[in-house]
Design a protein around this motif. Structure first.
Motif, mmCIF file in Angstrom:
data_model
loop_
_atom_site.group_PDB
_atom_site.id
_atom_site.type_symbol
_atom_site.label_atom_id
_atom_site.label_comp_id
_atom_site.label_asym_id
_atom_site.label_seq_id
_atom_site.Cartn_x
_atom_site.Cartn_y
_atom_site.Cartn_z
ATOM 1 N N ASN A 121 5.263 -13.503 -1.041
ATOM 2 C CA ASN A 121 6.573 -12.960 -1.354
ATOM 3 C C ASN A 121 6.884 -11.841 -0.359
ATOM 4 O OD1 ASN A 121 8.668 -11.335 -2.517
ATOM 5 N ND2 ASN A 121 8.222 -12.261 -4.502
ATOM 6 N N LEU A 122 7.994 -11.963 0.339
ATOM 7 C CA LEU A 122 8.381 -10.965 1.340
ATOM 8 C C LEU A 122 8.485 -9.574 0.731
ATOM 9 C CD1 LEU A 122 9.366 -10.126 4.164
ATOM 10 C CD2 LEU A 122 11.666 -10.892 3.487
ATOM 11 N N ARG A 123 9.076 -9.480 -0.443
ATOM 12 C CA ARG A 123 9.285 -8.163 -1.059
ATOM 13 C C ARG A 123 7.970 -7.440 -1.330
ATOM 14 N NH1 ARG A 123 14.910 -8.253 -3.965
ATOM 15 N NH2 ARG A 123 15.710 -10.166 -3.065
ATOM 16 N N ASP A 124 6.927 -8.196 -1.608
ATOM 17 C CA ASP A 124 5.621 -7.576 -1.855
ATOM 18 C C ASP A 124 4.997 -7.025 -0.573
ATOM 19 O OD1 ASP A 124 5.732 -8.006 -4.562
ATOM 20 O OD2 ASP A 124 4.522 -9.830 -4.511
ATOM 21 N N HIS A 125 5.616 -7.307 0.558
ATOM 22 C CA HIS A 125 5.108 -6.824 1.849
ATOM 23 C C HIS A 125 6.139 -5.952 2.574
ATOM 24 C CE1 HIS A 125 2.459 -10.136 0.802
ATOM 25 N NE2 HIS A 125 1.564 -9.497 1.512
ATOM 26 N N MET A 126 7.144 -5.501 1.841
ATOM 27 C CA MET A 126 8.153 -4.622 2.424
ATOM 28 C C MET A 126 7.710 -3.171 2.309
ATOM 29 S SD MET A 126 11.828 -6.037 1.147
ATOM 30 C CE MET A 126 12.614 -7.439 1.921
ATOM 31 N N SER A 127 8.222 -2.363 3.227
ATOM 32 C CA SER A 127 8.022 -0.919 3.134
ATOM 33 C C SER A 127 8.917 -0.385 2.014
ATOM 34 C CB SER A 127 8.392 -0.254 4.451
ATOM 35 O OG SER A 127 9.795 -0.363 4.668
ATOM 36 N N GLU A 128 8.688 0.864 1.658
ATOM 37 C CA GLU A 128 9.524 1.476 0.634
ATOM 38 C C GLU A 128 10.995 1.470 1.072
ATOM 39 O OE1 GLU A 128 9.992 5.784 -1.553
ATOM 40 O OE2 GLU A 128 8.038 5.264 -0.729
ATOM 41 N N ALA A 129 11.242 1.773 2.338
ATOM 42 C CA ALA A 129 12.620 1.784 2.843
ATOM 43 C C ALA A 129 13.238 0.390 2.776
ATOM 44 C CB ALA A 129 12.652 2.315 4.278
ATOM 45 N N GLU A 130 12.485 -0.642 3.152
ATOM 46 C CA GLU A 130 13.014 -2.005 3.088
ATOM 47 C C GLU A 130 13.361 -2.391 1.659
ATOM 48 O OE1 GLU A 130 10.884 -4.376 6.750
ATOM 49 O OE2 GLU A 130 9.636 -3.802 5.041
ATOM 50 N N LEU A 131 12.536 -1.983 0.711
ATOM 51 C CA LEU A 131 12.828 -2.266 -0.696
ATOM 52 C C LEU A 131 14.114 -1.574 -1.133
ATOM 53 C CD1 LEU A 131 9.278 -1.981 -2.319
ATOM 54 C CD2 LEU A 131 10.634 -4.071 -2.055
ATOM 55 N N ILE A 132 14.284 -0.338 -0.694
ATOM 56 C CA ILE A 132 15.479 0.418 -1.068
ATOM 57 C C ILE A 132 16.731 -0.217 -0.461
ATOM 58 C CG2 ILE A 132 16.680 2.626 -0.715
ATOM 59 C CD1 ILE A 132 13.859 3.955 -1.062
#
Length: 177
Positions: A121-132
Motif C-alpha cells: 500500500n503506497l500510503r503505508d510508505h508515505m512520509s508524514e508530509a505526503e500523508l497530509i
C-alpha cells in the motif's frame, strides 16, 4: 504444468492435512480466526492491531495518527462517491489517480515505482508530509464535490482536479520555504 493455488486455497489445504507438521499452522489459523471474530464484535481491536503493526514497522505515533486520520478522510470521500454515481474499484482508482497526480505530479503507479513498491500500500510508505497532502487533496475534493453536487465520473473528476490543486499549492509553498 505446475499446480498453483492462491493463499486462501493453500490455507484450506493445510487445514485438511492430517499431519503433526501441519498442526502449528492450524493452531495459528484458529488463533487468527478467533482474533478476527473478536474484532468484529469490538472494531477498536482492529484499530489497535493496525497501530501495533505500524509501530513494529518503526512508525512514530505522529505518523500513525496521521495515517489513521487520512484513512477517515478517504472513507468520507469514497462514501460521497458511492452515493453519487461512482462504481467501485475501477472508477475509484481512476478518481484517486486524478487527485494523486494533481497534488504530487506523479500518478499512483509511478509514485509506487519511485518508492520501489510492488504490491504494498503506497500510503503505508508515505512520509508524514505526503500523508497530509493526500488527506488535504481528498478533503478538498470531497468538499468541492459536495458544493457543486458532483455526480458521475466527469463531475467528480473536475472536483478531484480542483481538490488536488489545492494540495499541490500547499506542497509547492512548503517546498519553497
Amino acid at each position: 504444468m505446475t499446480d498453483v493455488a492462491d493463499p486462501e486455497t493453500l490455507l484450506r489445504l493445510i487445514q485438511s492435512v492430517p499431519s503433526p507438521k501441519a498442526e502449528p499452522i492450524k493452531l495459528w489459523l484458529a488463533k487468527v480466526g478467533y482474533e478476527r471474530m473478536q474484532e468484529m464484535a469490538d472494531p477498536e481491536r482492529s484499530l489497535n492491531r493496525a497501530r501495533e503493526n505500524w509501530q513494529k514497522h518503526g512508525r512514530s505515533e505522529k505518523w500513525i495518527q496521521q495515517r489513521m486520520t487520512g484513512q477517515e478522510t478517504r472513507n468520507k470521500l469514497t462514501d460521497y462517491w458511492s452515493k453519487n454515481e461512482i462504481k467501485k474499484d475501477e472508477e475509484y482508482a481512476i478518481l484517486t489517480n486524478i487527485i494523486h497526480k494533481e497534488w504530487s505530479d506523479l500518478d499512483v503507479k509511478d509514485h509506487k515505482k519511485l518508492k520501489g513498491l510492488k504490491q504494498q500500500n503506497l500510503r503505508d510508505h508515505m512520509s508524514e508530509a505526503e500523508l497530509i497532502f493526500t488527506a488535504l487533496a481528498e478533503l478538498s475534493t470531497r468538499q468541492i464535490a459536495e458544493t457543486m453536487k458532483a455526480k458521475g465520473m466527469t463531475e467528480n473528476s473536475k472536483a478531484g482536479k480542483k481538490g488536488g490543486k489545492i494540495a499541490k499549492r500547499a506542497r509547492k509553498e512548503l517546498e519553497n520555504k
